[in-house]
Design an enzyme around this catalytic site. Structure first.
Site: not given
Ligand code: PGA
Length: 256
Positions: A8, A10, A96, A98, A171, A180, A217
């Protein structure tokens, strides 16, 4: 069951040359290293780069990071599931955290799930609890996840073959990195939740057996610790999948 690895991007990648470099790594990784019998690798770049990936013929599955709850009409800025399907995009991330943080409701997520499935897409539904719920213990966490799943899957016709396209990404919100920086869940805690989700969706009224991934992460240094558990069917990787060196190392881990 093949493990599902989802990158992803983003909104981390904003230059075409950076996108092309990641596509090239994916192309090399899938051609030379990763067993396509073991993994489905899905790249979810921002919308315009989906077409760049198609143009370059990158031999991976492609996924969108979001989709409209409607299929057609006067909906400025929205992207229809019909368009995605027509363009050869197979997967779509739905719900998601976000997007939820930007105001996406359970009702919207449910509509997106239903229209995406009807269009023949493979939704990757994201669920996960915030830290204040996790700190209340396992029961509170499971109740939270149960409610998210129930609302997202409400009204899905599970007797239809397309319901088999569904994947779930667990998640936990507190584990998702910001640029990150973040700390992942402990794999032994993750399997408790992924097993809970599996049992829930296997039972009535669903009768589903989706792939259940972990996200939050995930990096080259810990991806194996999740994938080695048979209760975890894959990973949703954010920031690390957009860092060329890290992405290359992740692909190497998958090749082992
Ligand atoms: P991340 O994001 O690996 O940067 O923690 C994962 C996600 O939100 O899909």
């Amino acid at each position: 069951m093949k493990k599902l690895i989802v990158a992803n991007w983003k909104m981390y990648v904003t230059r075409l040359e950076d996108a092309d470099a990641l596509f090239e790594l994916a192309r090399r990784g899938t051609k030379e290293q990763i067993s396509q019998a073991t993994y489905d690798l899905v790249l979810c770049p921002p919308f315009p780069y989906l077409f760049e990936a198609r143009r370059l013929g990158v031999p991976v599955h492609l996924g969108a990071q979001d989709v409209s709850q409607d299929t057609k009409g006067a909906h400025t800025s929205e992207v229809s599931p019909l368009l995605l399907k027509d363009a050869g995009i197979e997967y779509v991330i739905i719900g998601h955290s976000e997007r939820r943080a930007q105001g996406e409701t359970d009702e919207t997520i449910n509509r997106k799930m239903r229209t995406a499935l009807q269009a023949g897409l493979h939704p990757i539904l994201c669920v996960g609890e915030p830290s204040n719920i996790r700190s209340q213990g396992r029961e509170a966490t499971q109740t939270f996840i149960y409610n998210q799943l129930k609302k997202a899957c409400d009204g899905i016709d599970t007797s239809k073959q397309e319901a088999g396209n569904l994947a779930i990404a667990y998640e936990p919100l507190w584990a998702i990195s910001v640029n990150g920086k973040g700390a992942s869940d402990k794999p032994e805690d993750t399997v408790v939740i992924t097993s809970f989700i599996r049992e829930l969706l296997k039972a009535k009224p669903y009768g589903l057996n989706p792939r259940i991934l972990y996200g939050g992460s995930v990096r080259s240094t810990n991806i194996r610790t999740f994938l080695d558990h048979h209760e975890i069917d894959g990973a949703l990787i954010g920031k690390a999948s957009t860092e060329p060196k890290e992405f290359e190392l992740i692909l190497k881990e998958l090749a082992k």
